[in-house]
Design a protein around this motif. Structure first.
Motif, mmCIF file in Angstrom:
data_model
loop_
_atom_site.group_PDB
_atom_site.id
_atom_site.type_symbol
_atom_site.label_atom_id
_atom_site.label_comp_id
_atom_site.label_asym_id
_atom_site.label_seq_id
_atom_site.Cartn_x
_atom_site.Cartn_y
_atom_site.Cartn_z
ATOM 1 N N VAL A 377 42.952 42.544 37.223
ATOM 2 C CA VAL A 377 43.138 41.991 35.880
ATOM 3 C C VAL A 377 43.689 40.566 35.965
ATOM 4 N N LEU A 378 43.165 39.712 35.089
ATOM 5 C CA LEU A 378 43.703 38.349 34.968
ATOM 6 C C LEU A 378 44.032 38.098 33.505
ATOM 7 N N GLN A 379 44.978 37.221 33.277
ATOM 8 C CA GLN A 379 45.393 36.955 31.896
ATOM 9 C C GLN A 379 44.811 35.644 31.386
ATOM 10 N N LEU A 380 44.269 35.721 30.206
ATOM 11 C CA LEU A 380 43.624 34.560 29.591
ATOM 12 C C LEU A 380 44.330 34.240 28.281
ATOM 13 N N PRO A 381 44.781 32.988 28.119
ATOM 14 C CA PRO A 381 45.437 32.642 26.850
ATOM 15 C C PRO A 381 44.483 32.867 25.682
ATOM 16 N N GLN A 382 45.042 33.222 24.521
ATOM 17 C CA GLN A 382 44.182 33.504 23.358
ATOM 18 C C GLN A 382 43.749 32.221 22.649
ATOM 19 N N LEU A 383 42.640 32.331 21.936
ATOM 20 C CA LEU A 383 42.222 31.315 20.955
ATOM 21 C C LEU A 383 42.017 29.906 21.511
ATOM 22 N N ARG A 384 41.417 29.799 22.692
ATOM 23 C CA ARG A 384 41.198 28.437 23.205
ATOM 24 C C ARG A 384 39.713 28.100 23.303
ATOM 25 N N GLY A 385 38.850 29.087 23.147
ATOM 26 C CA GLY A 385 37.426 28.834 23.294
ATOM 27 C C GLY A 385 36.689 30.107 23.642
ATOM 28 N N ILE A 386 35.513 29.938 24.237
ATOM 29 C CA ILE A 386 34.697 31.115 24.562
ATOM 30 C C ILE A 386 35.184 31.691 25.889
ATOM 31 N N PRO A 387 35.720 32.926 25.881
ATOM 32 C CA PRO A 387 36.168 33.530 27.140
ATOM 33 C C PRO A 387 34.990 33.664 28.105
ATOM 34 N N ALA A 388 35.244 33.364 29.359
ATOM 35 C CA ALA A 388 34.183 33.432 30.364
ATOM 36 C C ALA A 388 34.771 33.902 31.686
ATOM 37 N N ILE A 389 33.889 34.430 32.522
ATOM 38 C CA ILE A 389 34.307 34.926 33.842
ATOM 39 C C ILE A 389 33.407 34.279 34.887
ATOM 40 N N LEU A 390 34.019 33.793 35.952
ATOM 41 C CA LEU A 390 33.220 33.288 37.076
ATOM 42 C C LEU A 390 33.366 34.269 38.243
ATOM 43 N N ILE A 391 32.231 34.629 38.831
ATOM 44 C CA ILE A 391 32.231 35.486 40.016
ATOM 45 C C ILE A 391 31.687 34.676 41.182
ATOM 46 N N ALA A 392 32.411 34.684 42.300
ATOM 47 C CA ALA A 392 31.868 34.131 43.553
ATOM 48 C C ALA A 392 31.693 35.334 44.468
ATOM 49 N N ASP A 393 30.436 35.623 44.831
ATOM 50 C CA ASP A 393 30.231 36.859 45.602
ATOM 51 C C ASP A 393 30.149 36.586 47.098
ATOM 52 N N VAL A 394 30.088 37.672 47.874
ATOM 53 C CA VAL A 394 30.118 37.531 49.336
ATOM 54 C C VAL A 394 28.832 36.922 49.888
ATOM 55 N N TYR A 395 27.798 36.809 49.054
ATOM 56 C CA TYR A 395 26.542 36.189 49.511
ATOM 57 C C TYR A 395 26.522 34.683 49.240
ATOM 58 N N GLY A 396 27.570 34.175 48.612
ATOM 59 C CA GLY A 396 27.622 32.732 48.338
ATOM 60 C C GLY A 396 27.102 32.370 46.954
ATOM 61 N N ASN A 397 26.827 33.382 46.112
ATOM 62 C CA ASN A 397 26.390 33.083 44.738
ATOM 63 C C ASN A 397 27.601 32.919 43.841
ATOM 64 N N ARG A 398 27.518 31.935 42.954
ATOM 65 C CA ARG A 398 28.521 31.803 41.889
ATOM 66 C C ARG A 398 27.811 32.007 40.569
ATOM 67 N N SER A 399 28.428 32.759 39.674
ATOM 68 C CA SER A 399 27.797 32.965 38.364
ATOM 69 C C SER A 399 28.878 32.951 37.297
ATOM 70 N N VAL A 400 28.504 32.439 36.129
ATOM 71 C CA VAL A 400 29.449 32.384 35.001
ATOM 72 C C VAL A 400 28.890 33.258 33.884
ATOM 73 N N TRP A 401 29.771 34.059 33.291
ATOM 74 C CA TRP A 401 29.369 35.074 32.327
ATOM 75 C C TRP A 401 30.164 34.930 31.026
ATOM 76 N N ILE A 402 29.449 35.125 29.901
ATOM 77 C CA ILE A 402 30.150 35.199 28.609
ATOM 78 C C ILE A 402 29.652 36.452 27.879
ATOM 79 N N GLN A 403 30.371 36.858 26.839
ATOM 80 C CA GLN A 403 29.936 38.025 26.076
ATOM 81 C C GLN A 403 28.692 37.656 25.272
ATOM 82 N N GLU A 404 27.791 38.614 25.136
ATOM 83 C CA GLU A 404 26.480 38.328 24.555
ATOM 84 C C GLU A 404 26.574 37.701 23.166
ATOM 85 N N ASP A 405 27.529 38.130 22.357
ATOM 86 C CA ASP A 405 27.603 37.623 20.974
ATOM 87 C C ASP A 405 28.551 36.426 20.834
ATOM 88 N N ALA A 406 28.973 35.848 21.971
ATOM 89 C CA ALA A 406 29.974 34.762 21.893
ATOM 90 C C ALA A 406 29.364 33.492 21.327
#
Ligand SMILES: C[S@@+](CC[C@H](N)C(=O)[O-])C[C@H]1O[C@@H](n2cnc3c(N)ncnc32)[C@H](O)[C@@H]1O
Length: 406
Positions: A377-406
């Motif tokens: 778990v990580l903590q994200l301050p409220q009300l600053r913009g569109i929450p997003a998650i970045l994943i860096a995987d063991v294969y060297g891929n980086r991806s950024v994700w947002i909620q579908e309705d954001a």
């Protein structure tokens, strides 16, 4: 809630002012940094004819034991001909020269295979009169042979951009070597300071034990990374931080920009950050970016590389709290045919905000030897913009994700 990948061209950590980490060919366009670097260190392929690998530790168990790493190709050091190699090196060196300030320095790290050719190339590009040193980095590691003298050194060609070069050898004092002291008579002066004397050519030379000594152009006091060295990242050809510390300290001042266009595991950037310099490091290999990114978490870096993990899927949840929301990553699939799936495939993740193709992390998590488990778990301050998650995987891929309705 469904999470979808978004196009992201940059990650900006804090104010992004400590340095830049870029996915780019060393022969590419670096004109936006032209004339800004006080030091460029280049550790390119040496034309060994070999392939090099990254050993990625996987999952909590893999990080605890070091067993069964995922072995991925890092780079191939194969060139069709010497000329092809020298053309490649020329273009990287031209970029290095253009990056340097008038008082800047170049350090080109090679071995006996190409250093003579590179010296001639550097003479042409920097001017013979701007040659400063041929540094020999001698070490004990490496193979043995009885067919010739075993090759136990690398060559670092040191050039200045112009005669206005900045260089301060007093920034890199060494401990006085016992070897040198043993040949000399030990004395103590009236203040209790110990010193050694030696007579030569009718003169007496005095060396105080607590006086600083400075390195010559043969460096024997920096060892290669040992098998169990805590600095080891799993990236083949990783150089020790002590080597870069010396180069950076003598050739730059705090706050200066240090560049490296063959970043590998990111040693130059780490050494620059640790010594209070800014960094510009780039590499053509996405795995270099993953490894370097992890080493630089906590700095105000800007990462410039498009994020893309084709076929990947990610699940996460956000639990609202007071002032902060708790963000959980619950599942990750790198791609449909990946051997490693689930959170074991995640090497690093960050929670932050996304806007206009830029991801701004607010909290970061990464597997480390000291903390093999991925913080759930990580903590994200409220009300600053569109929450997003970045994943860096063991294969060297980086991806950024947002909620579908954001
Ligand atoms: C010898 S390693 C650098 C190791 C690094 N000094 C360290 O301490 O980890 C050389 C690096 O050059 C990178 N490389 C090879 N060809 C490149 C190119 N054309 N442009 C940028 N990087 C390249 C490889 O991916 C590799 O990471």
């Amino acid at each position: 809630m469904r999470w979808v990948q978004v196009e992201c061209r940059q990650e900006v950590h804090a104010d992004g002012q400590d340095g830049d980490l870029i996915l780019r060919d060393a022969r590419g366009d670096f004109s936006s940094f032209q004339g800004q670097a006080a030091c460029v260190y280049l550790d390119p392929p040496f034309m060994t004819g070999e392939d090099f690998y990254v050993r990625m530790r996987v999952g909590e168990q893999g990080w605890e034991t070091g067993r069964n790493p995922l072995v991925l190709s890092a780079y191939s050091d194969k060139f069709a001909s010497k000329q092809q190699y020298l053309d490649f090196l020329r273009r990287a060196l031209e970029n290095a020269r253009d990056l340097l300030r008038e008082d800047g320095s170049l350090f080109l790290h090679l071995d006996s295979r190409m250093s003579a050719h590179a010296r001639i190339l550097c003479d042409e590009l920097f001017g013979e009169s701007n040659f400063v040193n041929e540094i020999i980095w001698a070490y004990q590691s490496g193979g043995r042979t009885l067919k010739r003298f075993p090759r136990k050194h690398d060559t670092i060609l040191f050039y200045r951009k112009s005669r206005h070069q900045y260089f301060d050898i007093t920034a890199v004092p060494q401990t006085r070597s016992e070897h040198r002291q043993n040949h000399m008579r030990r004395c103590v002066d009236e203040n209790g300071r110990t010193y050694r004397t030696i007579q030569s050519g009718g003169k007496t030379y005095t060396y105080y034990d607590d006086d600083p000594v400075y390195p010559g152009d043969v460096w024997t006091d920096v060892s290669h990374l040992q098998q169990k060295d805590p600095q080891r990242t799993g990236y083949d050809t990783q150089k020790p931080q002590a080597l870069l510390n010396r180069i950076i300290r003598c050739a730059t001042r705090p706050g200066d920009l240090v560049a490296d266009l063959f970043a590998g595991s990111g040693t130059t950037a780490v050494a620059a950050a640790q010594t209070g310099r800014r960094f510009l490091v780039s590499d053509i290999n996405p795995l270099s970016l993953t490894v370097t990114r992890k080493r630089l978490l906590g700095t105000g870096m800007t990462v410039t590389a498009a994020t893309v993990a084709p076929g990947a899927a990610m699940q996460a949840e956000i639990d609202p709290g007071i002032a902060f929301n708790d963000v959980y990553v619950t599942d990750y699939r790198p791609s449909c045919d990946a051997e490693i799936i689930g959170l074991d495939a995640v090497d690093q993740w960050s929670a932050g905000f996304y806007a206009d193709g830029i991801f701004r992390p607010q909290a970061n998590a990464a597997r480390q030897k000291q903390s093999p488990a991925l913080p759930p778990v990580l903590q994200l301050p409220q009300l600053r913009g569109i929450p997003a998650i970045l994943i860096a995987d063991v294969y060297g891929n980086r991806s950024v994700w947002i909620q579908e309705d954001a």
